[in-house]
Design an enzyme around this catalytic site. Structure first.
Site, mmCIF file in Angstrom:
data_model
loop_
_atom_site.group_PDB
_atom_site.id
_atom_site.type_symbol
_atom_site.label_atom_id
_atom_site.label_comp_id
_atom_site.label_asym_id
_atom_site.label_seq_id
_atom_site.Cartn_x
_atom_site.Cartn_y
_atom_site.Cartn_z
ATOM 1 N N PHE A 237 0.847 -1.190 0.000
ATOM 2 C CA PHE A 237 0.000 0.000 0.000
ATOM 3 C C PHE A 237 0.887 1.247 0.000
ATOM 4 C CE2 PHE A 237 -2.460 -3.475 0.973
ATOM 5 C CZ PHE A 237 -2.133 -4.025 2.207
ATOM 6 N N ASP A 239 1.928 4.291 0.884
ATOM 7 C CA ASP A 239 1.661 5.338 1.895
ATOM 8 C C ASP A 239 2.908 6.208 2.040
ATOM 9 O OD1 ASP A 239 2.734 4.172 5.064
ATOM 10 O OD2 ASP A 239 3.364 3.447 3.119
ATOM 11 N N ASP A 314 4.134 -6.061 3.368
ATOM 12 C CA ASP A 314 3.806 -4.664 3.682
ATOM 13 C C ASP A 314 3.525 -4.505 5.174
ATOM 14 O OD1 ASP A 314 1.652 -2.602 4.326
ATOM 15 O OD2 ASP A 314 2.432 -1.906 2.414
ATOM 16 N N TYR A 315 2.635 -5.347 5.698
ATOM 17 C CA TYR A 315 2.298 -5.287 7.126
ATOM 18 C C TYR A 315 3.567 -5.360 7.971
ATOM 19 C CZ TYR A 315 -2.803 -6.266 6.622
ATOM 20 O OH TYR A 315 -4.159 -6.234 6.350
#
Ligand SMILES: Nc1nc2c(c(CN[C@H]3C=C[C@H](O)[C@@H]3O)cn2[C@@H]2O[C@H](COP(=O)(O)O)[C@@H](O)[C@H]2O)c(=O)[nH]1
Length: 341
Positions: A237, A239, A314-315
């Site tokens: 993602f 960000d 990602d996490y």
């Protein structure tokens, strides 16, 4: 108007044409090796979403899905002008900042009997009520409060009109396809349309739509309505934290001129060339890290509890950035004020 390139193809195109941001092959490999050591651990697995984060719902029911929907509808732009002067939310004896301050505020509201996860409530919630719900323990409010209020009203009204007021109905319309759910979200909810232009092409990141699909998969524990057969097609993602941690780990490089700008804290506008290069190269960098990691796992015959995909990477990297905030002090994150990430 023509469809934008999907996120993964957008990122590849950006990385191939980027001037101020580049991906470092050696750094990619080093990050893959760092992750290899964690491949069989508790972090790189779906269950970590609940086990590692006390504010996330533990249930896998309709209320939990609607919690995720309102959290990801407001999941943007938490950074403050001055790191030491920011929005903080105290909840059950702990103090939360950034994204977690939003989750703490949602849970605090629910504890106070405010049905903030119900569309019938937030479709008509007032600005003053939103200010109260998202109130900070410091004199620094959560950024973009007015935007958050507008988006809550807009999103709540659409959820009531098109999905009988529950995001679970939207999930069910996706027929267990992550891609179909992502497109249902961007087609129906305008605030999720994270689309811009680069070198004459329309490109997409769909950051909040992708993390919404990922968090829905996580809260439903990858089962039932959340058993998306194509979940591995979702990318990281884009960000403002992942670029920072990828630069810190040496997988992403900024030009002298861009680094100087970021160190001065200059704002980059949403959709500007350098901002798109940062987001696109970060996304493509995580795709390369994933490919390298899967290759290493194959070669070393490592056993992994489940398929490693870009969501789990990602996490992990996002949590890593949280846990290494001090080590990362020298690496600036880019400052863009927008509703998309
Ligand atoms: N790429 C990526 N970006 C993410 C997340 C999350 C929260 N996900 C957690 C929730 C459940 C799982 O357990 C995840 O760990 C928030 N953000 C973005 O970061 C920024 C906020 O940063 P800070 O100011 O430091 O709180 C802001 O743009 C926000 O949209 C993620 O996972 N990946």
């Amino acid at each position: 108007m023509d469809e934008p390139l999907p996120p993964r193809e957008s990122a590849k195109f950006i990385a191939e044409n980027s001037r101020d941001v580049s991906i470092d092959g050696g750094g990619v490999r080093r990050v893959a090796e760092l992750l290899l050591a964690k491949a069989a651990g508790p972090e790189l697995r779906l269950g970590g979403w609940k086990a590692l984060h006390e504010l996330n719902p533990k249930a896998a029911d309709e209320a939990a899905v609607n919690w995720v929907f309102v959290a990801d509808t407001l999941n943007f732009s938490f950074w403050s002008e001055h790191e030491e002067h920011k929005c903080l939310v105290g909840y059950r004896g702990r103090t939360y900042s950034g994204y977690w301050s939003l989750c703490a505020a949602i849970n605090r509201a629910l504890d106070e009997g405010i049905p903030i996860t119900s569309a019938s409530y937030y479709a008509t919630v007032s600005l003053d009520q939103v200010r109260h719900i998202l109130r900070s323990d410091t004199d620094v409010p959560m950024p973009l409060i007015e935007e958050r209020h507008r988006i809550l009203n807009e999103t709540g009204k659409i959820l009531l009109e098109k999905f009988e007021g529950s995001f679970l109905n939207c999930v069910r319309k996706s027929e267990k396809s992550a891609q179909k759910l992502m497109h249902l979200v961007v087609e129906n909810f305008p605030s999720y349309r994270d689309v811009t232009e680069f070198e004459g092409k329309r490109i997409s990141f769909y950051k909040r739509a992708q993390i919404l699909v990922a968090d829905t998969w996580s809260v439903l524990e990858g089962e039932g309505d959340g058993c998306f057969k194509d979940i591995s097609s979702i990318t990281m993602f884009a960000d403002y934290r992942l670029p920072q941690v990828l630069a810190h780990l040496g997988a992403l490089k900024y030009s002298e001129g861009l680094l100087e700008k970021l160190l001065k804290g200059e704002m980059l506008s949403y959709g500007s060339k350098q901002e798109v290069e940062i987001r696109g190269c970060s996304l493509w960098c995580v795709e390369l890290i994933r490919d390298c990691l899967l290759d290493l796992i194959e070669k070393k015959g490592e056993k992994t509890s489940e398929e490693i995909n870009s969501i789990l990477l990602d996490y992990y990297l996002w949590d890593y950035a949280r846990d290494h905030r001090d080590d990362m002090k020298g690496i600036p994150f880019h400052r863009t004020r927008c509703i998309y990430y």
